[in-house]
Design a protein around this motif. Sequence first.
Motif, PDB file in Angstrom:
ATOM      1  N   ARG A 284       6.875  -0.888   0.336  1.00 36.26           N
ATOM      2  CA  ARG A 284       6.791  -1.718  -0.873  1.00 36.26           C
ATOM      3  C   ARG A 284       8.091  -1.691  -1.672  1.00 36.26           C
ATOM      4  NH1 ARG A 284       2.747   0.775  -3.823  1.00 36.26           N
ATOM      5  NH2 ARG A 284       4.232   1.844  -5.174  1.00 36.26           N
TER       6      ARG A 284
ATOM      7  N   LEU B 139       4.335  -2.994  10.178  1.00 38.29           N
ATOM      8  CA  LEU B 139       5.133  -3.948   9.403  1.00 38.29           C
ATOM      9  C   LEU B 139       6.315  -3.245   8.747  1.00 38.29           C
ATOM     10  CD1 LEU B 139       3.807  -6.853   7.239  1.00 38.29           C
ATOM     11  CD2 LEU B 139       5.636  -5.417   6.378  1.00 38.29           C
TER      12      LEU B 139
ATOM     13  N   LEU C  27       3.581   3.257   6.522  1.00 41.87           N
ATOM     14  CA  LEU C  27       2.255   3.499   7.098  1.00 41.87           C
ATOM     15  C   LEU C  27       1.989   2.673   8.356  1.00 41.87           C
ATOM     16  CD1 LEU C  27      -0.631   4.672   6.919  1.00 41.87           C
ATOM     17  CD2 LEU C  27      -1.182   2.836   5.310  1.00 41.87           C
TER      18      LEU C  27
ATOM     19  N   LYS D   5       0.812  -1.223   0.000  1.00 40.10           N
ATOM     20  CA  LYS D   5       0.000   0.000   0.000  1.00 40.10           C
ATOM     21  C   LYS D   5       0.849   1.277   0.000  1.00 40.10           C
ATOM     22  CE  LYS D   5      -3.908   2.093   2.455  1.00 40.10           C
ATOM     23  NZ  LYS D   5      -5.086   1.774   3.259  1.00 40.10           N
TER      24      LYS D   5
HETATM   25 FE1  SF4 Z   1       1.467  -2.234   3.585  1.00 44.36          FE
HETATM   26 FE2  SF4 Z   1       2.163  -1.545   6.054  1.00 44.36          FE
HETATM   27 FE3  SF4 Z   1       4.055  -2.162   4.273  1.00 44.36          FE
HETATM   28 FE4  SF4 Z   1       2.722   0.090   3.992  1.00 44.36          FE
HETATM   29  S1  SF4 Z   1       4.068  -0.436   5.733  1.00 44.36           S
HETATM   30  S2  SF4 Z   1       3.141  -1.413   2.373  1.00 44.36           S
HETATM   31  S3  SF4 Z   1       0.728  -0.457   4.731  1.00 44.36           S
HETATM   32  S4  SF4 Z   1       2.514  -3.541   5.057  1.00 44.36           S
END
Ligand code: SF4
Length: 511
Positions: free
Chosen positions: A443, A484, A481, A438
Amino acid sequence: KSDDFVASIKEELAKNDMTDKVNVVRTGCFGLCAQGPIVIVYPDGVFYHQVKPKDAKKIVSQHLIKGEYVEKLLYHDHKTKEVVNKLMDTPFYHKQKRVALDNCGRIDPEKISDYIAFDGYQALAKVVNDYSADDVIKILETSGLRGRGGGGFPTFRKWSFAKASVSDQKYVICNADEGDPGAFMDRSVLEGNPHAVLEAMAIAGYTIGANQGYIYVRAEYPTAVERLEIAIEQARALGLLGKDIFGTGFDFDIDLRLGAGAFVCGEETALLESIEGRRGEPRPKPPFPAVKGLFGQPTIVNNVETYANVPKIILEGPEWFASMGTEKSKGTKVFALGGKIENTGLVEIPLGTTLREIVEDIGGGVPDGKQFKAAQTGGPSGGCIPIEHYDIPIDYDNLIEIGSMMGSGGLIVMDEGNCMVDIAKFFLEFTVEESCGKCVPCRIGTKRLLEILDKITMGKATLEDLDKMEELCDHIKGNSLCGLGQTAPNPVLSTLRYFRDEYVAHVVDKR
Ligand code: SF4
């Protein structure tokens, strides 16, 4: 394995016309996984380890009929070489304190009568009959219970925020989407003591004013799912879930929702999205779930182990719980011990126990005479603890101070033969695979980070790449965000902090 043994021993009992004299009870996990399957024979209480279906014959003919122990199945302590007859007398349990795991290995999890025989549902009865919601929140505050799923947020605070949110509809959620590599704490609690979680969720429902709960559990845990389904049906049949619980007018029911194995769904807002039927992607916070959670309503999300502590805290008293642990981390914590350690398994220790005690005294040390090198706590979100911190008391704050974190409780031990760059790469590969995609820092950033790690392990990196890697880690941590992404660089940063020489040994340009 256990299924085969149970079938065998039942067959042997039938052959010897003893079916109505001997009760075969299947329990949840005892914790000492390295020695499983384990059989305890009562009334003696003697245990046999690593039993196989063919051992059933001897146990029946020799122990049950003649009253003689089966020598070759008795457990020998691997250090003293002496026989230990009682499971709880093995050194593995000496420094443990079982609270969340209390009934695991003691009761048949598929029988609500077993749970009730060990004071099950008494905490719920006490709460709905004698306590106000504020009383429960006060009890949790005094106990010092913090969320066992990773963040360590004070449980009373989460519950009081949800209670204070005004709405006709609120929800209680159990996060059983355990996904850290090497972690199986929640699974064992659900398989061994499912009613404790149901009871605690009902207490939470009463406290915040919710009438509906959901357990979000991994579909890859079929035994846990099956036992939860049985437990819910049994609790409903006895009026412990459903309408007018204990005749007090309090309604509360629980349903299961199955997760399909996405690690990110363990993040509470992604979990909410998934229950609502959407792709499991985290939401920005605030608003926090206690204010605007499932279907936009106030919701509390706690993990399995957090809930499993609640009935005991109500019954034994918050002071009892707070008497264990350190100043800011009260009670006990369950860890899944894995990696280079003799006693792989599930352990529950009072917080404040040192890493050395966990590895050496409970875990039995590192096998094959090798040296302890480091332990990874917190899975892919955590970091490694090197030998210089072997005597650090394990609690939430100490772990963060040394660059790791409690996480949900995975504890993987590394020995002198492990390459720490490989360890960091292993965890980062996992995160890259599980990123929901996201947001860009996570990512793309974790992929670029992995490429640098690849370059390092192939001997093609320079010292400049190490600098770049650290800069990228900071960027991912600061701009992702959800948790993770914010914690994904931790395994890299902590191995760099303590084992920089190993990174440098891989690079081509040593200047
Ligand atoms: Fe998804 Fe969280 Fe990684 Fe952003 S930080 S890409 S929201 S898993």
